[in-house]
Design a protein around this motif. Structure first.
Motif, PDB file in Angstrom:
ATOM      1  N   ALA A   1      39.138  10.495  11.519  1.00 26.01           N
ATOM      2  CA  ALA A   1      38.015   9.672  11.059  1.00 26.01           C
ATOM      3  C   ALA A   1      36.919  10.538  10.461  1.00 26.01           C
ATOM      4  O   ALA A   1      36.298  10.185   9.451  1.00 26.01           O
ATOM      5  N   ILE A   2      36.686  11.702  11.067  1.00 25.74           N
ATOM      6  CA  ILE A   2      35.679  12.635  10.548  1.00 25.74           C
ATOM      7  C   ILE A   2      36.107  13.173   9.184  1.00 25.74           C
ATOM      8  O   ILE A   2      35.317  13.228   8.241  1.00 25.74           O
ATOM      9  N   HIS A   3      37.371  13.544   9.085  1.00 21.39           N
ATOM     10  CA  HIS A   3      37.891  14.051   7.808  1.00 21.39           C
ATOM     11  C   HIS A   3      37.849  12.970   6.729  1.00 21.39           C
ATOM     12  O   HIS A   3      37.583  13.265   5.555  1.00 21.39           O
ATOM     13  N   ALA A   4      38.095  11.723   7.133  1.00 30.24           N
ATOM     14  CA  ALA A   4      38.090  10.613   6.169  1.00 30.24           C
ATOM     15  C   ALA A   4      36.707  10.387   5.565  1.00 30.24           C
ATOM     16  O   ALA A   4      36.580   9.829   4.473  1.00 30.24           O
ATOM     17  N   LYS A   5      35.664  10.823   6.285  1.00 28.12           N
ATOM     18  CA  LYS A   5      34.296  10.713   5.777  1.00 28.12           C
ATOM     19  C   LYS A   5      33.928  11.896   4.879  1.00 28.12           C
ATOM     20  O   LYS A   5      32.793  11.990   4.413  1.00 28.12           O
ATOM     21  N   GLY A   6      34.883  12.805   4.657  1.00 28.78           N
ATOM     22  CA  GLY A   6      34.641  13.911   3.737  1.00 28.78           C
ATOM     23  C   GLY A   6      34.237  15.216   4.390  1.00 28.78           C
ATOM     24  O   GLY A   6      33.903  16.182   3.688  1.00 28.78           O
TER      25      GLY A   6
ATOM     26  N   GLY B   1      35.908  14.069  26.061  1.00 31.53           N
ATOM     27  CA  GLY B   1      35.751  12.642  25.823  1.00 31.53           C
ATOM     28  C   GLY B   1      35.996  12.327  24.357  1.00 31.53           C
ATOM     29  O   GLY B   1      35.713  13.149  23.478  1.00 31.53           O
ATOM     30  N   ALA B   2      36.548  11.130  24.105  1.00 30.88           N
ATOM     31  CA  ALA B   2      36.818  10.730  22.727  1.00 30.88           C
ATOM     32  C   ALA B   2      36.532   9.246  22.531  1.00 30.88           C
ATOM     33  O   ALA B   2      37.126   8.599  21.680  1.00 30.88           O
ATOM     34  N   GLY B   3      35.599   8.702  23.339  1.00 27.61           N
ATOM     35  CA  GLY B   3      35.213   7.308  23.229  1.00 27.61           C
ATOM     36  C   GLY B   3      34.114   7.099  22.205  1.00 27.61           C
ATOM     37  O   GLY B   3      33.908   7.927  21.310  1.00 27.61           O
ATOM     38  N   GLY B   4      33.388   5.993  22.351  1.00 28.27           N
ATOM     39  CA  GLY B   4      32.364   5.645  21.370  1.00 28.27           C
ATOM     40  C   GLY B   4      31.231   6.651  21.295  1.00 28.27           C
ATOM     41  O   GLY B   4      30.821   7.077  20.209  1.00 28.27           O
ATOM     42  N   VAL B   5      30.695   7.060  22.446  1.00 28.19           N
ATOM     43  CA  VAL B   5      29.600   8.030  22.470  1.00 28.19           C
ATOM     44  C   VAL B   5      30.070   9.369  21.916  1.00 28.19           C
ATOM     45  O   VAL B   5      29.371  10.019  21.122  1.00 28.19           O
ATOM     46  N   ALA B   6      31.272   9.787  22.326  1.00 30.30           N
ATOM     47  CA  ALA B   6      31.827  11.057  21.834  1.00 30.30           C
ATOM     48  C   ALA B   6      32.028  11.016  20.327  1.00 30.30           C
ATOM     49  O   ALA B   6      31.813  12.021  19.631  1.00 30.30           O
ATOM     50  N   THR B   7      32.447   9.874  19.804  1.00 25.86           N
ATOM     51  CA  THR B   7      32.639   9.742  18.358  1.00 25.86           C
ATOM     52  C   THR B   7      31.329   9.986  17.624  1.00 25.86           C
ATOM     53  O   THR B   7      31.271  10.744  16.642  1.00 25.86           O
ATOM     54  N   VAL B   8      30.250   9.360  18.095  1.00 25.49           N
ATOM     55  CA  VAL B   8      28.940   9.558  17.471  1.00 25.49           C
ATOM     56  C   VAL B   8      28.512  11.019  17.583  1.00 25.49           C
ATOM     57  O   VAL B   8      28.072  11.632  16.599  1.00 25.49           O
ATOM     58  N   ALA B   9      28.634  11.576  18.783  1.00 22.79           N
ATOM     59  CA  ALA B   9      28.221  12.972  18.985  1.00 22.79           C
ATOM     60  C   ALA B   9      29.011  13.909  18.078  1.00 22.79           C
ATOM     61  O   ALA B   9      28.452  14.845  17.494  1.00 22.79           O
ATOM     62  N   ALA B  10      30.315  13.663  17.944  1.00 19.31           N
ATOM     63  CA  ALA B  10      31.150  14.520  17.092  1.00 19.31           C
ATOM     64  C   ALA B  10      30.713  14.444  15.635  1.00 19.31           C
ATOM     65  O   ALA B  10      30.612  15.472  14.951  1.00 19.31           O
ATOM     66  N   PHE B  11      30.456  13.243  15.128  1.00  8.78           N
ATOM     67  CA  PHE B  11      29.978  13.100  13.754  1.00  8.78           C
ATOM     68  C   PHE B  11      28.674  13.866  13.555  1.00  8.78           C
ATOM     69  O   PHE B  11      28.479  14.540  12.523  1.00  8.78           O
ATOM     70  N   LYS B  12      27.782  13.777  14.521  1.00  6.07           N
ATOM     71  CA  LYS B  12      26.487  14.450  14.392  1.00  6.07           C
ATOM     72  C   LYS B  12      26.617  15.969  14.528  1.00  6.07           C
ATOM     73  O   LYS B  12      25.896  16.728  13.856  1.00  6.07           O
ATOM     74  N   ILE B  13      27.527  16.428  15.375  1.00  8.17           N
ATOM     75  CA  ILE B  13      27.770  17.872  15.474  1.00  8.17           C
ATOM     76  C   ILE B  13      28.301  18.399  14.152  1.00  8.17           C
ATOM     77  O   ILE B  13      27.857  19.441  13.646  1.00  8.17           O
ATOM     78  N   VAL B  14      29.247  17.678  13.567  1.00  8.27           N
ATOM     79  CA  VAL B  14      29.835  18.101  12.293  1.00  8.27           C
ATOM     80  C   VAL B  14      28.776  18.135  11.186  1.00  8.27           C
ATOM     81  O   VAL B  14      28.778  19.033  10.331  1.00  8.27           O
ATOM     82  N   LYS B  15      27.855  17.180  11.222  1.00  8.77           N
ATOM     83  CA  LYS B  15      26.778  17.180  10.229  1.00  8.77           C
ATOM     84  C   LYS B  15      25.853  18.384  10.389  1.00  8.77           C
ATOM     85  O   LYS B  15      25.149  18.764   9.453  1.00  8.77           O
ATOM     86  N   ASN B  16      25.840  18.965  11.580  1.00  6.62           N
ATOM     87  CA  ASN B  16      24.988  20.129  11.863  1.00  6.62           C
ATOM     88  C   ASN B  16      25.847  21.329  12.260  1.00  6.62           C
ATOM     89  O   ASN B  16      25.436  22.154  13.080  1.00  6.62           O
ATOM     90  N   ILE B  17      27.026  21.442  11.665  1.00  6.37           N
ATOM     91  CA  ILE B  17      27.999  22.453  12.086  1.00  6.37           C
ATOM     92  C   ILE B  17      27.480  23.869  11.847  1.00  6.37           C
ATOM     93  O   ILE B  17      27.912  24.823  12.519  1.00  6.37           O
TER      94      ILE B  17
END
Length: 407
Positions: free
Chosen positions: A41-46, A3-19
Motif C-alpha cells: 500500500a505504501i509503494h502504491a502511493k509512490g 503491528g500492522a493494523g490501522g494505527v500501524a498503517t498510519v504510523a508507517a505512512f508518516k514514518i515513510v514521509k519522514n524517512i
C-alpha cells in the motif's frame, strides 16, 4: 514497528514521509502477510522505499529477542496489543533497544489497566541507559502534551482538567468499533474513574454523562470514563484538584453494547464449545473460546471502515487554573476529518489521530529531543517541539481563552 493494523498503517505512512529522519524501517506482526500488504500500500502511493517485514509473536520474548538481535533497531515502536507491552519491554531491555507505545499494559484475564506495571521498569531502563516512552497516541498522548503545554505557557497552577473526546463520524455500519473491538469494548464496559481532591472516585460504567459542545460539531452526549493518562497527569501536576475524561457515544452504539453485555458476548473468560471440525467429516471437538474474542472475529474490521467514513473527530483539553493570581480558562483541541485521513493513509480518523502522534513521539526520540534513560509519560518532556510537529504532520491544534468550559 510491531503491528500492522490501522494505527500501524498510519504510523508507517508518516514514518515513510519522514524517512530522512528515521533511516530504516522494519514492520513485524504475527502475520507477515499483513506487513507485506501494508508495504504494498505504501509503494502504491509512490514511496519506493525498501521496508523490511517479519513474522513475530509479540507474546513470545524469545522470538522478539531473536528479531531485535537480527535487525538491531535503535527504537521499537509497539503498536501491537496492550497485553504485549511487558514482553516487548523485556525484549528491548535484553537487546538494548529503546521503546515507545500508545497504550498502557493490561492483563488478558482482567479488564483493568494502569501504569504501575510499566512504571515498575523505570530503574531497569535507567540502568540500561534506555528510554521508554509510554502512551504516545492522542489520548493518552497528545492530551498530556496539551496539558504540559498549557502548564508551561499559560498557568502557574492547573486546578481542573477535563479531557473531552468526540467522534462525530459515521461509518454507516449498524455496529463497529474504531479500533480493536476486544480492547475497545473492554475499555468502555469497565467502571468509570475520576480524580477529585486527592482521591480516586469510582462510578458505575457510563453512569455519568452530559452534553458537551464540540467545535464544528455541536453538542454531543459525553460519558465519564476511566482513562489512563489521568493517572500520570495528577502525579506530574499535583496542583490538579479534579481530573476527568469524557467520550461521546451515540444511542444506537450504546444499545448494541448493552445487548452484547446482556447476552454474555463481552465476557473475557473462557467457555467450552463443541465445534464441528473443518475437515467436513461431521466430527466435533470441544474447544475453549473467549466470547469477546469471537465477537471480534465477526464484527467489521476497523481497518476497513475508512472508505465510507464521513464526519470528524474532536479531541482536546479544557483547563481551569490560575496565572499571576487570576483564574483563567483554556481550551486546546484538534479536529480531524475521517475522509482526509483516509485519502492520505487509507485509514479512518481514529487510527490517524493515534498513528500520527506515535510517529511524532518516535521522531522526538530519534532526533534526540526526547531522550533520557528511564520510563516516561509524554508530559515528562518539553511539549513545544511535539506541538510544532502536530501542526506540520496533519493534526493542527486550536486554542481558546476565557471560554465557558461547560464541565
Amino acid at each position: 514497528m510491531i503491528g500492522a493494523g490501522g494505527v500501524a498503517t498510519v504510523a508507517a505512512f508518516k514514518i515513510v514521509k519522514n524517512i530522512d529522519i528515521f533511516g530504516k524501517l522494519m514492520i513485524a506482526s504475527r502475520r507477515k502477510e499483513k506487513c507485506d500488504k501494508l508495504v504494498d500500500a505504501i509503494h502504491a502511493k509512490g514511496y519506493n522505499i525498501d521496508i523490511k517485514t517479519a513474522q513475530v509473536d509479540a507474546d513470545d520474548i524469545e522470538q522478539l529477542k531473536a528479531l531485535f538481535s537480527d535487525f538491531k533497531p535503535h527504537l521499537v515502536i509497539n503498536l501491537a496489543l496492550p497485553y504485549q507491552d511487558l514482553t516487548i519491554m523485556e525484549a528491548c531491555l535484553a537487546c538494548k533497544c529503546n521503546y515507545l507505545d500508545t497504550a498502557n499494559y493490561e492483563p488478558k484475564d482482567e479488564a483493568h489497566f494502569e501504569y504501575s506495571w510499566q512504571w515498575a521498569y523505570k530503574d531497569k531502563f535507567e540502568k540500561a541507559g534506555l528510554t521508554a516512552i509510554l502512551g504516545c497516541g492522542f489520548d493518552p498522548g497528545v492530551s498530556q502534551v496539551f496539558t504540559a503545554y498549557a502548564a508551561k505557557h499559560y498557568f502557574d497552577e492547573i486546578h481542573y482538567l477535563d479531557i473531552v473526546d468526540c467522534n462525530a463520524g459515521n461509518h454507516h455500519k449498524a455496529f463497529a468499533t474504531n479500533f480493536n473491538p476486544e480492547i475497545n469494548i473492554r475499555e468502555i464496559t469497565q467502571k468509570g474513574l475520576y480524580y477529585e481532591n486527592g482521591k480516586w472516585i469510582e462510578t458505575a460504567p457510563l453512569s455519568i454523562h452530559q452534553d458537551i459542545t464540540y467545535p464544528n460539531i455541536g453538542p454531543r452526549d459525553s460519558y465519564l470514563m476511566h482513562h489512563e493518562e489521568l493517572e500520570s497527569l495528577v502525579k506530574n501536576f499535583p496542583s490538579i484538584k479534579r481530573a476527568r475524561f469524557w467520550m461521546t457515544f451515540g444511542k444506537q452504539y450504546l444499545n448494541y453494547l448493552d445487548v452484547i453485555q446482556n447476552i454474555g458476548m463481552s465476557r473475557i473468560d473462557e467457555v467450552v464449545f463443541e465445534a464441528p471440525l473443518a475437515d467436513g467429516t461431521g466430527k466435533t471437538e470441544r474447544v475453549k473460546i473467549v466470547p469477546l474474542q469471537f465477537l471480534k472475529a465477526v464484527l467489521p474490521n476497523p481497518q476497513d471502515l475508512g472508505e465510507n467514513y464521513d464526519g470528524e473527530t474532536s479531541i482536546g483539553c479544557r483547563i481551569r487554573g490560575v496565572k499571576n493570581g487570576k483564574e483563567q480558562t483554556y481550551y486546546i483541541y484538534n479536529n480531524c476529518k475521517h475522509q482526509d485521513a483516509y485519502n492520505e493513509t487509507g485509514m479512518q480518523g481514529v487510527s490517524y489521530t493515534t498513528g500520527v502522534p506515535a510517529m511524532i513521539g518516535a521522531m522526538m526520540f530519534v532526533k534526540g529531543i526526547w531522550s533520557k534513560p528511564g520510563v516516561w509519560n509524554l508530559e515528562d518532556f518539553d511539549p513545544d517541539p511535539f506541538m510544532e510537529q502536530l501542526n506540520k504532520q496533519g493534526l493542527p491544534w486550536c486554542e481558546e481563552f476565557g471560554k465557558d468550559l461547560e464541565v
